[in-house]
Design an enzyme around this catalytic site. Structure first.
Site: not given
Length: 415
Positions: A145, A147-148, A150, A152, A167, A257
């Site tokens: 996966g 994202g902006a 970093g 994984v 990660k 969360d």
């Protein structure tokens, strides 16, 4: 302009995306809490509306709040929600644009809990890291996966050949290193079968690499959105999640969360809580936090209303997650995120069209979780004795659902 137009973004630096599915979920970036201040004075116009608001804000609030709910208190609540979201999106933009190349957090300021500077948070993260490069010990393999800030990936321990999750976080793009510090410390300091196992971290140049236990089943979200879970399987997952929460709560830690994205599954029946960046400390049953933090559809009413809260916010979120497993999505998921937050804060437990079709024990379990007053919600320990959990099935049966979900999503299972 609509509520959606005020600025919503996808999560960054998450192992898995949240929501009904990454292709359907409205993007929404949840950052650390911040103080809110209002600079406009609102007055009733005597006809279900208000005066004294900028036109764009007036329109957003009217989209969010039904006419019958347009009281001064609800307008103030709506302003808080909109202003909070605006500040979080501004932080997101600053984080993405800040590329000073130093590898250090340059923005100083108090953290949520410790009042340490972000520079000090970065220093403490470095002090927890293993010297050297992660690639000297681990061989990166398939990306799981991104994202902006970093990504994984699956990696292999070169010495014992075990699979781990690595990660990788670009620290030059991190607005809040303190959140990373909190997450690492919780994983490092607390060991439980239902909490993801932290192994070690490395800090090289601008990059922080966090090595964690790898669970090939991935996030519960895939199973929730792509398959139909039996009640016994829902009970089993709830039981495991509650054991992890009870352990955290006994040690004075709030997760803040809980949702299907933050529960990982093993093909062998393991269920683990992840993502501890929003964790906070409490003493005993004291309710002292007032910061708005979490993910909209799973937030407890007292969090959105900025009232003092404690451990029971996790119980509300777990109840919403149970409904996710039952219905394939959380309540209000067809609503815009900010409107959903308003409805949760003002209506309490959502009205569910399929409520009468639920089994009695499941309904009672949900009732125990989704009481509007935190004092009326059961604790994690009390819920572990609930009748709904007595009929849980073997968690290894989730393997069939995991394989079916991955096949539908065209994702590979690497065991």
């Amino acid at each position: 302009m609509s509520i959606r137009d005020i600025g919503c973004h996808k999560f960054s630096i998450k192992m898995f995306k949240w929501g009904k599915s990454s292709k359907e979920a409205p993007g929404f970036d949840i950052g650390p809490p911040s103080n809110i201040s209002r600079v406009v004075h609102v007055q009733s116009d005597g006809d279900g509306g208000f005066t004294g608001l900028p036109p764009e804000l007036q329109k957003l609030l009217e989209e969010m709040i039904p006419r019958e709910d347009r009281t001064e208190d609800n307008y103030r609540l709506g302003q808080d929600i909109i202003e909070w979201n605006k500040e979080e999106n501004e932080k997101k933009e600053r984080s993405v644009m800040r590329q000073d190349g130093s590898g250090n957090a340059t923005r100083e300021g108090p953290t949520r809990e410790d009042n340490i500077s972000e520079g000090e948070a970065t220093r403490r993260i470095k002090s927890l890291c293993t010297p050297g490069k992660p690639t000297a010990k681990y061989k990166p393999d398939i990306e799981l996966g991104a994202g902006a800030g970093g990504s994984v990936c699956l990696a292999q321990n070169k010495q014992n050949k075990t699979a781990v999750a690595m990660k990788r976080i670009d620290m030059s793009r991190q607005e809040k290193p303190s959140m990373l510090l909190v997450g690492i410390k919780v994983m490092k300091d607390f060991n439980h079968k239902n909490i993801i196992n932290y192994i070690e971290s490395f800090y090289v140049g601008n990059e922080l690499s966090v090595i964690m236990e790898y669970l090939p089943g991935g996030a519960l979200t895939d199973v929730v959105t792509e398959t139909i879970m039996r009640d016994g399987q829902i009970a089993a997952v709830c039981s495991e999640a509650l054991q992890g929460l009870d352990y955290l709560h006994q040690h004075g830690i709030l997760h803040r969360d809980i949702k299907s994205d933050n529960v990982l599954l093993g093909m062998d029946g393991r269920v683990k809580l992840i993502d501890f960046g929003f964790c906070a400390n409490v003493r005993g049953d004291e309710e002292k936090h007032k910061t708005m933090v979490g993910t909209p559809y799973w937030m407890a009413p007292e969090v959105i209303s900025r009232k003092q809260y404690g451990k029971k916010v996790d119980i509300w979120s777990l109840g919403i997650m149970a409904l996710e497993m039952k219905d394939g999505k959380p309540p209000y998921f067809n609503e815009e995120p900010l409107r959903a937050m308003f409805l949760i804060a003002t209506h309490g437990r959502p009205e569910l069209p399929s409520w009468n079709k639920y089994p009695a024990e499941f309904k009672d379990f949900i009732d125990c979780c989704l009481q509007t007053s935190p004092a009326d919600r059961k604790s994690a320990k009390e819920l572990l004795d609930h009748k709904f959990l007595e009929n849980q099935t073997d968690l290894k049966t989730l393997g069939t659902l995991i394989r079916a979900a991955k096949k539908r999503l065209k994702k590979q299972i690497i065991e």
